[in-house]
Design a protein around this motif. Structure first.
Motif, PDB file in Angstrom:
ATOM      1  N   GLY A   1     -60.213 -10.737-136.704  1.00 45.88           N
ATOM      2  CA  GLY A   1     -58.778 -10.516-136.593  1.00 45.88           C
ATOM      3  C   GLY A   1     -58.105 -11.358-135.524  1.00 45.88           C
ATOM      4  O   GLY A   1     -56.894 -11.247-135.327  1.00 45.88           O
ATOM      5  N   LYS A   2     -58.873 -12.220-134.847  1.00 48.52           N
ATOM      6  CA  LYS A   2     -58.299 -13.057-133.792  1.00 48.52           C
ATOM      7  C   LYS A   2     -58.089 -14.502-134.232  1.00 48.52           C
ATOM      8  O   LYS A   2     -57.426 -15.268-133.527  1.00 48.52           O
ATOM      9  CB  LYS A   2     -59.215 -13.059-132.556  1.00 48.52           C
ATOM     10  N   GLY A   3     -58.668 -14.879-135.353  1.00 45.84           N
ATOM     11  CA  GLY A   3     -58.681 -16.288-135.720  1.00 45.84           C
ATOM     12  C   GLY A   3     -57.642 -16.687-136.740  1.00 45.84           C
ATOM     13  O   GLY A   3     -56.860 -15.881-137.247  1.00 45.84           O
ATOM     14  N   ASN A   4     -57.661 -17.984-137.059  1.00 44.91           N
ATOM     15  CA  ASN A   4     -56.750 -18.552-138.058  1.00 44.91           C
ATOM     16  C   ASN A   4     -57.251 -18.360-139.484  1.00 44.91           C
ATOM     17  O   ASN A   4     -56.456 -18.300-140.423  1.00 44.91           O
ATOM     18  CB  ASN A   4     -56.580 -20.056-137.812  1.00 44.91           C
ATOM     19  N   ASP A   5     -58.576 -18.268-139.658  1.00 46.00           N
ATOM     20  CA  ASP A   5     -59.153 -18.302-140.996  1.00 46.00           C
ATOM     21  C   ASP A   5     -58.729 -17.125-141.863  1.00 46.00           C
ATOM     22  O   ASP A   5     -58.581 -17.251-143.078  1.00 46.00           O
ATOM     23  CB  ASP A   5     -60.681 -18.370-140.929  1.00 46.00           C
ATOM     24  N   GLN A   6     -58.530 -15.964-141.254  1.00 44.46           N
ATOM     25  CA  GLN A   6     -58.090 -14.809-142.040  1.00 44.46           C
ATOM     26  C   GLN A   6     -56.764 -15.105-142.737  1.00 44.46           C
ATOM     27  O   GLN A   6     -56.548 -14.720-143.890  1.00 44.46           O
ATOM     28  CB  GLN A   6     -57.940 -13.590-141.132  1.00 44.46           C
ATOM     29  N   VAL A   7     -55.887 -15.819-142.057  1.00 52.16           N
ATOM     30  CA  VAL A   7     -54.590 -16.176-142.634  1.00 52.16           C
ATOM     31  C   VAL A   7     -54.774 -17.186-143.757  1.00 52.16           C
ATOM     32  O   VAL A   7     -54.170 -17.069-144.833  1.00 52.16           O
ATOM     33  CB  VAL A   7     -53.655 -16.740-141.552  1.00 52.16           C
ATOM     34  N   ARG A   8     -55.613 -18.180-143.537  1.00 57.31           N
ATOM     35  CA  ARG A   8     -55.826 -19.231-144.537  1.00 57.31           C
ATOM     36  C   ARG A   8     -56.409 -18.675-145.829  1.00 57.31           C
ATOM     37  O   ARG A   8     -55.987 -19.052-146.924  1.00 57.31           O
ATOM     38  CB  ARG A   8     -56.737 -20.307-143.943  1.00 57.31           C
ATOM     39  N   PHE A   9     -57.394 -17.793-145.701  1.00 52.91           N
ATOM     40  CA  PHE A   9     -57.965 -17.172-146.893  1.00 52.91           C
ATOM     41  C   PHE A   9     -56.926 -16.330-147.622  1.00 52.91           C
ATOM     42  O   PHE A   9     -56.720 -16.462-148.822  1.00 52.91           O
ATOM     43  CB  PHE A   9     -59.158 -16.279-146.509  1.00 52.91           C
ATOM     44  N   GLU A  10     -56.257 -15.474-146.884  1.00 52.77           N
ATOM     45  CA  GLU A  10     -55.417 -14.476-147.540  1.00 52.77           C
ATOM     46  C   GLU A  10     -54.131 -15.060-148.107  1.00 52.77           C
ATOM     47  O   GLU A  10     -53.651 -14.609-149.153  1.00 52.77           O
ATOM     48  CB  GLU A  10     -55.145 -13.329-146.562  1.00 52.77           C
ATOM     49  N   LEU A  11     -53.557 -16.076-147.468  1.00 53.94           N
ATOM     50  CA  LEU A  11     -52.381 -16.714-148.053  1.00 53.94           C
ATOM     51  C   LEU A  11     -52.730 -17.405-149.367  1.00 53.94           C
ATOM     52  O   LEU A  11     -51.917 -17.445-150.295  1.00 53.94           O
ATOM     53  CB  LEU A  11     -51.769 -17.712-147.074  1.00 53.94           C
ATOM     54  N   THR A  12     -53.940 -17.945-149.451  1.00 52.39           N
ATOM     55  CA  THR A  12     -54.382 -18.541-150.718  1.00 52.39           C
ATOM     56  C   THR A  12     -54.551 -17.472-151.786  1.00 52.39           C
ATOM     57  O   THR A  12     -54.134 -17.655-152.935  1.00 52.39           O
ATOM     58  CB  THR A  12     -55.701 -19.308-150.519  1.00 52.39           C
ATOM     59  N   PHE A  13     -55.159 -16.338-151.422  1.00 52.92           N
ATOM     60  CA  PHE A  13     -55.293 -15.234-152.375  1.00 52.92           C
ATOM     61  C   PHE A  13     -53.919 -14.797-152.890  1.00 52.92           C
ATOM     62  O   PHE A  13     -53.716 -14.625-154.091  1.00 52.92           O
ATOM     63  CB  PHE A  13     -55.992 -14.035-151.720  1.00 52.92           C
ATOM     64  N   TYR A  14     -52.986 -14.627-151.970  1.00 49.61           N
ATOM     65  CA  TYR A  14     -51.646 -14.174-152.356  1.00 49.61           C
ATOM     66  C   TYR A  14     -50.970 -15.179-153.291  1.00 49.61           C
ATOM     67  O   TYR A  14     -50.299 -14.796-154.250  1.00 49.61           O
ATOM     68  CB  TYR A  14     -50.768 -13.980-151.118  1.00 49.61           C
ATOM     69  N   ALA A  15     -51.133 -16.464-152.981  1.00 52.89           N
ATOM     70  CA  ALA A  15     -50.449 -17.501-153.755  1.00 52.89           C
ATOM     71  C   ALA A  15     -51.002 -17.623-155.167  1.00 52.89           C
ATOM     72  O   ALA A  15     -50.252 -17.877-156.115  1.00 52.89           O
ATOM     73  CB  ALA A  15     -50.555 -18.848-153.030  1.00 52.89           C
ATOM     74  N   LEU A  16     -52.321 -17.438-155.319  1.00 55.84           N
ATOM     75  CA  LEU A  16     -52.952 -17.699-156.610  1.00 55.84           C
ATOM     76  C   LEU A  16     -53.151 -16.452-157.457  1.00 55.84           C
ATOM     77  O   LEU A  16     -53.206 -16.532-158.681  1.00 55.84           O
ATOM     78  CB  LEU A  16     -54.294 -18.409-156.392  1.00 55.84           C
ATOM     79  N   ASN A  17     -53.308 -15.298-156.832  1.00 60.63           N
ATOM     80  CA  ASN A  17     -53.421 -14.039-157.587  1.00 60.63           C
ATOM     81  C   ASN A  17     -52.997 -12.876-156.700  1.00 60.63           C
ATOM     82  O   ASN A  17     -53.834 -12.234-156.052  1.00 60.63           O
ATOM     83  CB  ASN A  17     -54.843 -13.815-158.098  1.00 60.63           C
ATOM     84  N   PRO A  18     -51.691 -12.592-156.645  1.00 64.64           N
ATOM     85  CA  PRO A  18     -51.204 -11.519-155.769  1.00 64.64           C
ATOM     86  C   PRO A  18     -51.671 -10.128-156.173  1.00 64.64           C
ATOM     87  O   PRO A  18     -51.491  -9.175-155.414  1.00 64.64           O
ATOM     88  CB  PRO A  18     -49.673 -11.644-155.896  1.00 64.64           C
ATOM     89  N   GLU A  19     -52.278  -9.993-157.361  1.00 65.46           N
ATOM     90  CA  GLU A  19     -52.761  -8.680-157.798  1.00 65.46           C
ATOM     91  C   GLU A  19     -54.110  -8.323-157.190  1.00 65.46           C
ATOM     92  O   GLU A  19     -54.504  -7.155-157.203  1.00 65.46           O
ATOM     93  CB  GLU A  19     -52.855  -8.642-159.326  1.00 65.46           C
ATOM     94  N   LEU A  20     -54.825  -9.306-156.668  1.00 63.59           N
ATOM     95  CA  LEU A  20     -56.125  -9.024-156.056  1.00 63.59           C
ATOM     96  C   LEU A  20     -55.944  -8.263-154.751  1.00 63.59           C
ATOM     97  O   LEU A  20     -55.100  -8.608-153.921  1.00 63.59           O
ATOM     98  CB  LEU A  20     -56.875 -10.328-155.770  1.00 63.59           C
ATOM     99  N   LYS A  21     -56.756  -7.227-154.568  1.00 61.92           N
ATOM    100  CA  LYS A  21     -56.790  -6.533-153.289  1.00 61.92           C
ATOM    101  C   LYS A  21     -57.652  -7.349-152.328  1.00 61.92           C
ATOM    102  O   LYS A  21     -58.620  -7.988-152.734  1.00 61.92           O
ATOM    103  CB  LYS A  21     -57.356  -5.125-153.460  1.00 61.92           C
ATOM    104  N   VAL A  22     -57.283  -7.320-151.054  1.00 67.40           N
ATOM    105  CA  VAL A  22     -58.000  -8.082-150.037  1.00 67.40           C
ATOM    106  C   VAL A  22     -58.618  -7.127-149.028  1.00 67.40           C
ATOM    107  O   VAL A  22     -57.925  -6.260-148.478  1.00 67.40           O
ATOM    108  CB  VAL A  22     -57.068  -9.072-149.312  1.00 67.40           C
TER     109      VAL A  22
END
Length: 483
Positions: A203-224
């Motif tokens: 929860g301190k790094g950049n990677d969580q944002v990079r992964f999750e913004l991609t998930f949101y952009a490509l399939n917002p129905e997926l739970k993360v």
């Protein structure tokens, strides 16, 4: 979290299981289950529609494996401590954290876990024994995809063409790798019928944002699911204890004192003595490059062929994007090229210190920049540099699939259409210097630039130009002097 990866040359394979038995994935061409110590299995092959022509195969287990999956299936029906999910695709590296996440997901969400590993060039050592580890942790499938060529051609090359550099130094190695991995995870989730994806980023790094913004952009129905933001595990000892409690074999690989992320573009180092910016990095930390003082005493010359802003050849030999970068990594590392030590501003607000090795990328960036000196006019180059700053910020922040970055990319592609030619570089003890530039679209004209008078440029014309260009300066000085 180290980037999820897969063994070199392994084609991605995945299926939607057609029974409750566990799916054990085999490498293409394997004749039987390759897991050491596994019970003999009967194999029934099933075929689904393959993406990008990749083979899809599934081995259905019997015996002891069948019993293990029955338990998982039972968990699936009753849900978990935190809710109910059907199937989760997990970014999986095989290390302690991701090994523990597998049973944690099953316990807390009552789901099947599909482990996903992407090969983005992190090396064979990180990819050994992943199938065995995933199965031992309780996963029902391991999906492996070789993303190296896609990573270089579709992610690295656009950034290279744009001249994207974050905070003056960082060539965005990890930033570019996350969206290609996350995109593949979304694809796999569709293939296997998963309703959620998970990662092991803190929860301190950049990677969580990079992964999750991609998930949101490509399939917002997926739970993360991000376990590090949910669970009570606070460190390595807690993770080991949890692993023992759930009969998950603890990885026996030696724990590095540094946090590292490696892919085909770079190798990053963080942690330990690097957490104090006053400490000089130790030489034994570096893995891709020799110390410049220990590099060869003779320089090496390389001719890099470039078409429309991206490299295509070395010394006249055409190579695929991934092969070209891999070769430049070897050459650059031998000459101690591409070491960067920087303090950067993370997206989440804190400063962090990292050391990066990017030998091949440093050579590529130098070659493209030098060719642009021939092919871009002043105004275009200035605008390109301004846009490149924002482009780098978007990539660093995980906004790869934003319309703004895509629009910037169209701009970069258009203005570098004539950045074609070759650049010869001199590599010597950590330095990269240009020796030669050539382009059929060069805007440099010797007959104009020469000190001799020519028909196109008359030196006497400069007098009127200077008087007009300097008029604001003269007017201001006249005002100050009361003229």
């Amino acid at each position: 979290m180290a980037s999820a990866g897969g063994p070199s040359g392994v084609v991605g394979i995945s299926v939607r299981p057609d029974s409750s038995a566990a799916c054990l994935f085999q490498k293409v061409g394997a004749r039987s289950n390759s897991l050491p110590g596994a019970a003999p299995v009967q194999v029934r092959r099933c075929h689904n529609k393959a993406r990008n022509g990749q083979a899809i195969r599934c081995a259905m287990a019997t015996g002891k494996e069948q019993g293990a999956v029955t338990t998982a299936s039972s968990d699936q029906h009753k849900g978990g401590l935190r809710g109910k999910l059907n199937k989760v695709v997990l970014a999986y590296s095989g290390g302690l954290d991701t090994s523990v996440i597998v049973p944690w997901l099953r316990e807390n969400y009552g789901c099947e876990v599909v482990c996903f590993t992407a090969d983005v060039g992190q090396g064979a050592i990180e990819l050994e024994g992943l199938e065995k580890k995933a199965k031992a942790s309780g996963a029902c499938q391991l999906v492996v995809k070789d993303l190296r060529e896609e990573f270089v051609s579709e992610y690295i090359y656009p950034c290279l063409r744009a001249g994207a550099v974050y905070e003056r130094k960082y060539l965005l190695g990890t930033s570019m790798a996350r969206p290609v991995i996350a995109k593949a995870m979304v694809d796999v989730a569709k293939e296997v019928g998963a309703d959620a994806v998970a990662h092991g980023c803190t929860g301190k790094g950049n990677d969580q944002v990079r992964f999750e913004l991609t998930f949101y952009a490509l399939n917002p129905e997926l739970k993360v699911v991000a376990p590090w933001r949910e669970w009570d595990i606070t460190g390595r000892e807690d993770a080991i204890e949890y692993a023992k409690k759930h009969n998950v074999p603890v990885p026996v690989s030696k724990k590095s004192i540094y946090s590292r992320d490696r892919n085909l573009w770079h190798l990053s180092h963080e942690g330990d003595i690097l957490e104090d910016p006053a400490n000089e990095p130790k030489e034994d930390m570096y893995m891709m490059s020799v110390a410049p003082e220990n590099a060869p005493s003779e320089p090496e010359y390389l001719e890099i062929g470039i078409i429309a802003g991206v490299p295509v050849s070395i010394n006249g030999r055409d190579l695929s994007p991934a092969s070209l970068l891999a070769e430049l990594n070897e050459i650059g590392g031998k000459h101690g090229i591409g070491r960067i030590d920087m303090v950067e501003n993370r997206l989440v607000g804190m400063k962090s210190r990292g050391v990066y090795e990017t030998p091949g990328g440093t050579i590529m960036a130098a070659a493209v920049r030098e060719l642009e000196a021939l092919t871009l006019d002043r105004e275009t180059m200035q605008w390109k540099d301004m846009v490149a700053l924002k482009y780098a910020e978007l990539v660093y922040a995980g906004r790869w699939f934003d319309p703004l970055r895509q629009s910037f990319d169209a701009f970069m592609e258009n203005i570098t259409a004539t950045t074609t030619g070759s650049v010869t570089l001199k590599l010597y003890k950590g330095s990269v210097n240009v020796a030669s530039r050539k382009s059929p679209y060069s805007l440099y004209r010797e007959d104009i630039s020469s000190f001799e008078n020519g028909e196109i440029y008359n030196q006497a014309d400069a007098e009127g130009f200077i008087r007009l260009y300097g008029l604001p300066t003269r007017v201001r000085a006249m005002l100050e002097k009361g003229i």
